[in-house]
Write an enzyme that holds these catalytic residues in place. Structure first.
Site, PDB file in Angstrom:
ATOM      1  CB  ILE A   1       8.731  -4.652   0.371  1.00  0.00           C
ATOM      2  CG1 ILE A   1       8.927  -4.196   1.748  1.00  0.00           C
ATOM      3  CG2 ILE A   1       9.580  -5.597  -0.009  1.00  0.00           C
ATOM      4  CD1 ILE A   1       8.984  -5.224   2.740  1.00  0.00           C
ATOM      5  CB  SER A   2       3.708  -2.776  -0.626  1.00  0.00           C
ATOM      6  OG  SER A   2       3.874  -2.870  -2.088  1.00  0.00           O
ATOM      7  CB  THR A   3       2.670  -4.719   3.842  1.00  0.00           C
ATOM      8  OG1 THR A   3       3.244  -5.969   3.064  1.00  0.00           O
ATOM      9  CG2 THR A   3       1.707  -4.235   3.038  1.00  0.00           C
TER      10      THR A   3
END
Length: 144
Positions: free
Chosen positions: A13-15
Site C-alpha cells: 500500500i502507498s500510505t
C-alpha cells in the site's frame, strides 16, 4: 506426488491502510485464498511494503528479489500488477529479472501468461494503465 510449488506473497500500500481501497489485510486474505485454490501450492514467505509504486526502492520488494535470486520460491503472487509497480519500465525490468531466475509471477485478480507474446502484451498494457492512473492522481493532487 508432485513437489509443492513454493509461493511468496507480495502486498503493498502507498500510505496508511485506512486510505487504501485494498488494505494489506484484504490483499493478504485474497492471496491466501488464491493459494489454497491451487493444487500443491504452499506459502513459504510474505513480503509487505508501505511505499509508493513509483520506483523499486522498497525494502520488502528488494528482499523478495534477493530471495528469488537465491531460489527460495517458485512464484511471486500479488493482488494486482499495480501492487508490484506503477512504472512500466520498472515493471518490465522486475518481470524479466524474476523470470530470468526461474520465478513466475502471478496476479490474483488478473490473468496473464508471460511465456507467450500475448501475455507479455497484456502485462505491458496493465503496467501502462497503472502508470497512467498514478500520473492522473498526481495531476489531480497538483491541481487541488
Amino acid at each position: 506426488m508432485s513437489s509443492p510449488v513454493r509461493v511468496a506473497l507480495y502486498t503493498r500500500i502507498s500510505t496508511d491502510e485506512i486510505n487504501q481501497p485494498y488494505s494489506l489485510g484484504a490483499q493478504r486474505d485474497r492471496l491466501e485464498a488464491y493459494v489454497k485454490s491451487q493444487p500443491d501450492w504452499i506459502i513459504v514467505e510474505g513480503y509487505t511494503d508501505q511505499a509508493s509504486g513509483k520506483n523499486l526502492d522498497r525494502p520488502a520488494l528488494t528482499a523478495a528479489r534477493a530471495a528469488a535470486a537465491a531460489g527460495k520460491f517458485d512464484i511471486l503472487l500479488f493482488y494486482r500488477i499495480d501492487r508490484l509497480s506503477r512504472v512500466l519500465g520498472d515493471l518490465i525490468a522486475v518481470v524479466g529479472e524474476l523470470q530470468g531466475k526461474g520465478v513466475g509471477l502471478r496476479s490474483a485478480t488478473e490473468t496473464f501468461d508471460t511465456s507467450n507474446p500475448a501475455g507479455w502484451l497484456l502485462v505491458q498494457v496493465l503496467g501502462s494503465v497503472a502508470e497512467f492512473e498514478r500520473s492522473t492522481m498526481l495531476d489531480r493532487l497538483r491541481a487541488g
